[in-house]
Design a protein around this motif. Structure first.
Motif, PDB file in Angstrom:
ATOM      1  N   ILE A 139      48.695   7.238  27.572  1.00 33.59           N
ATOM      2  CA  ILE A 139      50.019   6.692  27.909  1.00 33.59           C
ATOM      3  C   ILE A 139      49.873   5.387  28.672  1.00 33.59           C
ATOM      4  O   ILE A 139      50.555   4.402  28.375  1.00 33.59           O
ATOM      5  CB  ILE A 139      50.849   7.721  28.706  1.00 33.59           C
ATOM      6  CG1 ILE A 139      51.246   8.878  27.784  1.00 33.59           C
ATOM      7  CG2 ILE A 139      52.077   7.080  29.327  1.00 33.59           C
ATOM      8  CD1 ILE A 139      51.861  10.054  28.502  1.00 33.59           C
ATOM      9  N   TRP A 140      48.986   5.365  29.667  1.00 35.05           N
ATOM     10  CA  TRP A 140      48.773   4.133  30.424  1.00 35.05           C
ATOM     11  C   TRP A 140      48.207   3.027  29.534  1.00 35.05           C
ATOM     12  O   TRP A 140      48.568   1.858  29.680  1.00 35.05           O
ATOM     13  CB  TRP A 140      47.845   4.379  31.616  1.00 35.05           C
ATOM     14  CG  TRP A 140      48.610   4.840  32.809  1.00 35.05           C
ATOM     15  CD1 TRP A 140      48.661   6.103  33.301  1.00 35.05           C
ATOM     16  CD2 TRP A 140      49.460   4.061  33.642  1.00 35.05           C
ATOM     17  NE1 TRP A 140      49.477   6.153  34.391  1.00 35.05           N
ATOM     18  CE2 TRP A 140      49.984   4.910  34.627  1.00 35.05           C
ATOM     19  CE3 TRP A 140      49.834   2.722  33.654  1.00 35.05           C
ATOM     20  CZ2 TRP A 140      50.863   4.472  35.604  1.00 35.05           C
ATOM     21  CZ3 TRP A 140      50.707   2.287  34.639  1.00 35.05           C
ATOM     22  CH2 TRP A 140      51.206   3.153  35.601  1.00 35.05           C
ATOM     23  N   ALA A 157      52.432  19.065  36.700  1.00 36.84           N
ATOM     24  CA  ALA A 157      51.986  17.832  36.037  1.00 36.84           C
ATOM     25  C   ALA A 157      52.168  16.632  36.963  1.00 36.84           C
ATOM     26  O   ALA A 157      51.289  15.769  37.052  1.00 36.84           O
ATOM     27  CB  ALA A 157      52.765  17.619  34.737  1.00 36.84           C
ATOM     28  N   TYR A 158      53.289  16.584  37.663  1.00 35.16           N
ATOM     29  CA  TYR A 158      53.531  15.476  38.586  1.00 35.16           C
ATOM     30  C   TYR A 158      52.540  15.506  39.745  1.00 35.16           C
ATOM     31  O   TYR A 158      52.021  14.463  40.156  1.00 35.16           O
ATOM     32  CB  TYR A 158      54.963  15.534  39.125  1.00 35.16           C
ATOM     33  CG  TYR A 158      55.276  14.379  40.031  1.00 35.16           C
ATOM     34  CD1 TYR A 158      55.525  13.114  39.505  1.00 35.16           C
ATOM     35  CD2 TYR A 158      55.297  14.538  41.404  1.00 35.16           C
ATOM     36  CE1 TYR A 158      55.798  12.044  40.342  1.00 35.16           C
ATOM     37  CE2 TYR A 158      55.564  13.476  42.236  1.00 35.16           C
ATOM     38  CZ  TYR A 158      55.820  12.232  41.699  1.00 35.16           C
ATOM     39  OH  TYR A 158      56.074  11.169  42.521  1.00 35.16           O
ATOM     40  N   ALA A 159      52.247  16.689  40.249  1.00 33.22           N
ATOM     41  CA  ALA A 159      51.312  16.806  41.377  1.00 33.22           C
ATOM     42  C   ALA A 159      49.906  16.384  40.976  1.00 33.22           C
ATOM     43  O   ALA A 159      49.195  15.755  41.762  1.00 33.22           O
ATOM     44  CB  ALA A 159      51.304  18.237  41.898  1.00 33.22           C
ATOM     45  N   PHE A 160      49.470  16.737  39.759  1.00 33.24           N
ATOM     46  CA  PHE A 160      48.121  16.385  39.302  1.00 33.24           C
ATOM     47  C   PHE A 160      48.037  14.974  38.741  1.00 33.24           C
ATOM     48  O   PHE A 160      46.954  14.419  38.613  1.00 33.24           O
ATOM     49  CB  PHE A 160      47.639  17.371  38.240  1.00 33.24           C
ATOM     50  CG  PHE A 160      47.273  18.723  38.787  1.00 33.24           C
ATOM     51  CD1 PHE A 160      46.694  18.863  40.031  1.00 33.24           C
ATOM     52  CD2 PHE A 160      47.502  19.862  38.042  1.00 33.24           C
ATOM     53  CE1 PHE A 160      46.354  20.105  40.530  1.00 33.24           C
ATOM     54  CE2 PHE A 160      47.155  21.115  38.529  1.00 33.24           C
ATOM     55  CZ  PHE A 160      46.581  21.236  39.776  1.00 33.24           C
ATOM     56  N   SER A 161      49.176  14.394  38.408  1.00 29.44           N
ATOM     57  CA  SER A 161      49.198  13.075  37.781  1.00 29.44           C
ATOM     58  C   SER A 161      48.975  11.962  38.806  1.00 29.44           C
ATOM     59  O   SER A 161      49.477  12.031  39.928  1.00 29.44           O
ATOM     60  CB  SER A 161      50.547  12.858  37.091  1.00 29.44           C
ATOM     61  OG  SER A 161      50.651  11.544  36.623  1.00 29.44           O
ATOM     62  N   PRO A 162      48.258  10.922  38.405  1.00 25.25           N
ATOM     63  CA  PRO A 162      48.100   9.781  39.307  1.00 25.25           C
ATOM     64  C   PRO A 162      49.338   8.889  39.326  1.00 25.25           C
ATOM     65  O   PRO A 162      49.432   7.967  40.122  1.00 25.25           O
ATOM     66  CB  PRO A 162      46.898   9.033  38.712  1.00 25.25           C
ATOM     67  CG  PRO A 162      46.931   9.381  37.267  1.00 25.25           C
ATOM     68  CD  PRO A 162      47.460  10.787  37.188  1.00 25.25           C
ATOM     69  N   ILE A 163      50.301   9.157  38.471  1.00 21.98           N
ATOM     70  CA  ILE A 163      51.528   8.355  38.386  1.00 21.98           C
ATOM     71  C   ILE A 163      52.536   8.925  39.371  1.00 21.98           C
ATOM     72  O   ILE A 163      52.840  10.111  39.354  1.00 21.98           O
ATOM     73  CB  ILE A 163      52.100   8.384  36.962  1.00 21.98           C
ATOM     74  CG1 ILE A 163      51.056   7.909  35.964  1.00 21.98           C
ATOM     75  CG2 ILE A 163      53.359   7.542  36.870  1.00 21.98           C
ATOM     76  CD1 ILE A 163      51.403   8.175  34.528  1.00 21.98           C
ATOM     77  N   ASP A 164      53.083   8.078  40.249  1.00 22.14           N
ATOM     78  CA  ASP A 164      54.056   8.497  41.252  1.00 22.14           C
ATOM     79  C   ASP A 164      55.447   8.024  40.883  1.00 22.14           C
ATOM     80  O   ASP A 164      55.616   6.980  40.243  1.00 22.14           O
ATOM     81  CB  ASP A 164      53.703   7.914  42.625  1.00 22.14           C
ATOM     82  CG  ASP A 164      52.639   8.702  43.347  1.00 22.14           C
ATOM     83  OD1 ASP A 164      52.358   9.831  42.923  1.00 22.14           O
ATOM     84  OD2 ASP A 164      52.107   8.180  44.337  1.00 22.14           O
ATOM     85  N   ALA A 187      44.989  16.957  29.073  1.00 23.05           N
ATOM     86  CA  ALA A 187      46.063  16.355  29.872  1.00 23.05           C
ATOM     87  C   ALA A 187      45.614  15.017  30.448  1.00 23.05           C
ATOM     88  O   ALA A 187      46.378  14.043  30.447  1.00 23.05           O
ATOM     89  CB  ALA A 187      46.483  17.299  30.989  1.00 23.05           C
ATOM     90  N   GLY A 188      44.385  14.946  30.931  1.00 25.85           N
ATOM     91  CA  GLY A 188      43.865  13.680  31.457  1.00 25.85           C
ATOM     92  C   GLY A 188      43.805  12.610  30.384  1.00 25.85           C
ATOM     93  O   GLY A 188      44.144  11.446  30.633  1.00 25.85           O
TER      94      GLY A 188
END
Length: 126
Positions: free
Chosen positions: A109-110, A40-47, A102-103
């Motif tokens: 959330i954003w 999820a972290y790897a695919f997420s645009p949130i770092d 998921a997207g």
């Protein structure tokens, strides 16, 4: 430059392996949770560390994520790992999986965070 491209492709392949590993019923639940978080972290645009911070911004992408992937791969049982490697190779030929749910959750959330931040801004300065 070719070494960097090969390294990035290897990381992508390993993420796909973990993607399939967290779906496999032979993987213990705690490994599934850990691998699901990594994927999820790897695919997420949130770092964890925003990329605009000089030098530190890419720390999570270049150092932390590969270390987390390596640990996750060591936690997955070997027989499951070989099965997931085959599936990942197949997927690499087809392209990245699309998970609209998921997207949508990430966008939601954003959106909630943005509305909350605007309300806080108006409450504080309004």
């Amino acid at each position: 430059m070719d070494k960097i491209k090969a390294w990035a492709k290897s990381i992508k392949r390993q993420i796909f392996i973990l993607f399939y590993a967290c779906k496999d019923e032979r993987v213990p639940w705690y490994v599934k949770v850990y691998t699901a978080c990594i994927v999820a972290y790897a695919f997420s645009p949130i770092d964890l560390i925003p990329d605009f911070i000089p030098l530190l911004g890419y720390l999570d992408d270049v150092i932390l994520l590969p270390i987390a992937i390596m640990l996750a791969l060591k936690m997955v049982p070997k027989n499951v790992l070989s099965h997931c490697e085959d599936k990942a190779e197949e997927l690499m030929k087809k392209g990245k999986p699309k998970n609209w749910i998921a997207g949508s959750i990430i966008v939601l959330i954003w959106g909630v965070f943005t509305v909350w931040a605007i309300l806080q801004f108006y409450q504080y300065f309004g």
